[in-house]
Write a protein that holds these residues in place. Sequence first.
Motif, PDB file in Angstrom:
ATOM      1  N   GLU A  93      -4.889  -0.519   2.045  1.00  0.00           N
ATOM      2  CA  GLU A  93      -4.808   0.936   2.185  1.00  0.00           C
ATOM      3  C   GLU A  93      -5.448   1.413   3.491  1.00  0.00           C
ATOM      4  O   GLU A  93      -4.965   2.349   4.124  1.00  0.00           O
ATOM      5  CB  GLU A  93      -5.469   1.610   0.988  1.00  0.00           C
ATOM      6  N   ALA A  94      -6.521   0.745   3.896  1.00  0.00           N
ATOM      7  CA  ALA A  94      -7.137   1.105   5.180  1.00  0.00           C
ATOM      8  C   ALA A  94      -6.196   0.734   6.329  1.00  0.00           C
ATOM      9  O   ALA A  94      -6.104   1.453   7.335  1.00  0.00           O
ATOM     10  CB  ALA A  94      -8.479   0.389   5.346  1.00  0.00           C
ATOM     11  N   ALA A  95      -5.482  -0.378   6.175  1.00  0.00           N
ATOM     12  CA  ALA A  95      -4.521  -0.772   7.205  1.00  0.00           C
ATOM     13  C   ALA A  95      -3.382   0.246   7.278  1.00  0.00           C
ATOM     14  O   ALA A  95      -2.896   0.584   8.364  1.00  0.00           O
ATOM     15  CB  ALA A  95      -3.983  -2.173   6.912  1.00  0.00           C
ATOM     16  N   GLU A 152       3.341   8.686   4.776  1.00  0.00           N
ATOM     17  CA  GLU A 152       4.531   8.382   3.964  1.00  0.00           C
ATOM     18  C   GLU A 152       5.589   7.643   4.793  1.00  0.00           C
ATOM     19  O   GLU A 152       6.491   7.027   4.232  1.00  0.00           O
ATOM     20  CB  GLU A 152       5.156   9.670   3.400  1.00  0.00           C
ATOM     21  N   GLN A 153       5.500   7.739   6.109  1.00  0.00           N
ATOM     22  CA  GLN A 153       6.474   7.064   6.969  1.00  0.00           C
ATOM     23  C   GLN A 153       5.944   5.730   7.515  1.00  0.00           C
ATOM     24  O   GLN A 153       6.509   5.161   8.435  1.00  0.00           O
ATOM     25  CB  GLN A 153       6.882   7.983   8.120  1.00  0.00           C
ATOM     26  N   PRO A 176       0.820  -1.217   0.000  1.00  0.00           N
ATOM     27  CA  PRO A 176       0.000   0.000   0.000  1.00  0.00           C
ATOM     28  C   PRO A 176       0.857   1.271   0.000  1.00  0.00           C
ATOM     29  O   PRO A 176       0.467   2.285  -0.595  1.00  0.00           O
ATOM     30  CB  PRO A 176      -0.814  -0.125   1.291  1.00  0.00           C
ATOM     31  N   GLY A 177       2.030   1.218   0.654  1.00  0.00           N
ATOM     32  CA  GLY A 177       2.916   2.388   0.652  1.00  0.00           C
ATOM     33  C   GLY A 177       3.427   2.691  -0.741  1.00  0.00           C
ATOM     34  O   GLY A 177       3.478   3.863  -1.157  1.00  0.00           O
ATOM     35  N   ASP A 178       3.793   1.642  -1.488  1.00  0.00           N
ATOM     36  CA  ASP A 178       4.221   1.857  -2.870  1.00  0.00           C
ATOM     37  C   ASP A 178       3.077   2.393  -3.716  1.00  0.00           C
ATOM     38  O   ASP A 178       3.276   3.220  -4.609  1.00  0.00           O
ATOM     39  CB  ASP A 178       4.744   0.546  -3.472  1.00  0.00           C
ATOM     40  N   ASN A 179       1.888   1.909  -3.448  1.00  0.00           N
ATOM     41  CA  ASN A 179       0.735   2.395  -4.207  1.00  0.00           C
ATOM     42  C   ASN A 179       0.549   3.899  -4.004  1.00  0.00           C
ATOM     43  O   ASN A 179       0.280   4.642  -4.942  1.00  0.00           O
ATOM     44  CB  ASN A 179      -0.532   1.647  -3.761  1.00  0.00           C
TER      45      ASN A 179
END
Lengths: 731, 157
Positions: free
Chosen positions: A373-375, A388-389, A97-100
């Motif tokens: 993404e919710a996680a 972002e972190q 999800p972070g990459d997304n």
Amino acid sequence: MKSSIHMTRRRFVLGSLSAGAGLSLGVLPALELSAGHHGGDVLDEVNAWVTIGSDDSVTIRIARSEMGQGTLTGLAQLVAEELECDWEKVTWSFPTPGDNLKRKRIWGSFSTGGSQGVRSSQQYVREGGAAARMMLVAEAADQWGVPAASCRVEKGVIYHDPTKRSLRYGEVAAVASRQAVPTEVALKDPADWTIAGQPLKRLDTLEKLDGSLIYGADIQLPEMLVASIVDCPVMGGSLKGFDDTKALKMPGVKAVVPVKTQTGTDGVAVVGTSWWHANEALKQLNIEWDLGPNAQMNDASITALLESGLDASEAFNGNWEGDVESALSDAVTRVEAIYKVPAQNHAPMEPMNATARYTSERCEVWCPTQNGEAALAAASEASGLPIEQCEVYKTILGGGFGRRGAADYVHQVVAIAMQFPGTPIKLQWSREEDQMHGFYHPTTMAKMRGSLDEAGNLTGLHMRISGQSIIAGLMPQRLVNGADFVTFQGVVKGGLNPGMDDHQMCYSIPNLKVDHAMRNPAVRPGFWRGVNVNQNAIYLECFMDELAHKAGRDPLEFRLALLKDKPKAAAVLQAVADKGAWGTEDGLGRGLAVLYAFGSYVAACAEVTVTDGELKMHRIVAATDCGTAVNPQQIAAQVEGSFVYGLSAALLSQITFDSGVVQEKNFDRYPSMRIKDMPKVETIVMPSGGVYGGVGEPTIAVAAPAVLNAIFAATGQRVRTLPVARQLASA
Amino acid sequence: MAKLNLNVNGVTKAVDVDPSMPLLWVLRETLGMTGTKYSCGIAQCGACTVHLDGQPIRSCVLPVSAVSESTKITTIEGLSEDLSHPVQKAWAQLDVPQCGYCQPGMMMAAAGLLNNKPNATDADIDREVTNICRCGTFQRVREGIHLAQDIMKSTKA
């Protein structure tokens, strides 16, 4: 033979993971885990969906979660079809999800629910596969100095026939990403499919056969501690205090910490080196709770609340035609019945869990989630760090059924991990915690009223639903002038989702009203497999059966007459009646049900006998018209499984409350079907083309009404309050 | 704490654990063998099924101290080296697992049944494979057990 090739490659992949594991007692380096599965030595991204190694291995990125429903394989088939690669060389990975987020949501939504995994992403994943193919071909064509249009692809090899040259995908993949991203792609006609549409084996089976697949519950990280939690047993209550003297003396126990989250948790966790000891230590804390305002709630109070809506003058309209009250007052015959469906827990086999590592700079979470993404958002909210972190590494889920769309356990684990900066914490719920802190299948009742004319035709139907709203409980901002239209799944007018005729009622009834008196007990509701179609189909389809019998008409013929405007609904119903030997006099009770749900037309015909109050389900024939069938054998698996899940609820289990506390704390009091209970399921997959209908959920809704109607056929007994089992025993 | 020797998948493992700790947690946490699953903790669901001398048992309620040094413990990791056990072959051929979380226990229950009754009937399966699967894979589990029987017979012949 296909599986043996997959087996070889999968073993290689797992071998590389378990080699690392062997060095440090099953510790998986975070990087390896986050990267998921590697399909070859050098991986090069052609585009976001496809990476191809120099050994021609193809890794397809899957944004949606895999919880058993087979979406992972289905989506890979769609990408591979357009990519025209060799399916034998396909493996998969989860993007994070972070990459997304970093890549402006290039993979779209990660949310996996509502039977939407394939439905809502099939277009762009196929385009992704096609675009990657075009770039690979363009690269080869450039290298040869020929027009791309003069090249063709077969099983991952690009050919230029005029000059008899060929290049494998693995030979051009490393540089193909320099090609212009196609602005227009043409997708194949499903009639020409060779990978999609085929009954292929799942890509994730083999590692489920030797214990090597790492679920969230199995994650081990260096220096990791484990935690067990107990939240206030009554929703809305709070922690007053505890005595950790005994617990801290138990083996491996490191700390006892209060846990309070923005999502309502107010409890206490024991953190240590052994989960079993941590969980045992929880029982030694002598916890004092303030049980809060819901400590008086019990089943009688919930039932009284629901009953108050059955005749209430105020209700939200979900469907209407003509004038139902006039039809009822003009009726030759009036029929009335009240039904009740209790709350249910999801009870996936893998109880809730998540692992987190927090520092002042970064918060990482490893977890089984239906919504990565919710996680990720939960990790950010709980830690207070900018999104972002934060990062989330998804695992395959040990069951989801809707439960893992929530992120309450992510909030909890981050709240604990923040008390141990730098140390990974794995929070594992006990089964008891999982049962007591669910997002339960809403409980509702229905008052059904119908009118028949002299010829036994249905002239009017009023379906009054009274009870719980999921939207009011979870996302009240999405209520529409107070109404929750999701309540009307399967019986709504027009369709639930914009641009889709999803979930609309199949029957054409001249005078109709379906309305909802919202009554919300202090029980946390949630999405569940099928969810509102489950009870709506019971109400509608059992009452249709009652009406047909009252009219002296055959329940099949009675329904078909009302389905004249919905030929696809009539077709699935006729199909199950034909294969299910409807009308045969052979001592079996048969029952029917039909529904349009999640974009698919589904029907079931159940065969049962009841002997001395004991129900035996012999066979259920099910038909599904999902428009386009991406993997027919996985559709059959979903139909079979949905019946077990739906019938466990309809026949065996329920969540009840005493003094605000869930009474069914484990599988001893929350029974689930076992192999001896499973009827033979025969699945008819009859895709009529065009749309991509849902698969994981639609058929669950027809299982229970078909069986209930079959029970009536076998015994003459109408069961209108679920679960069934004990009522037949006492009959 | 107690120093014990356990024979797991043919290898003797020395552990120093609380003797009341269930075998499940010694396998999962002390030995890092996570193939055997926790699900209910009260011997209801069978996700934790392992074999003791070839017999299926539910390891979530069995204190590790009750397992003698000479007892052969077999876990899903030790069912075969290479997915070659008839149950594993049958499960692969029929694509039995859905989420797969219950399957290590389900497969150990199936393999245990076949150890005892190579010609197990549907009635035997109903009586002795009592594991819970919430995905509902039972139809393929039953087919898988029968296919495994066929595989066993054809490899013996």
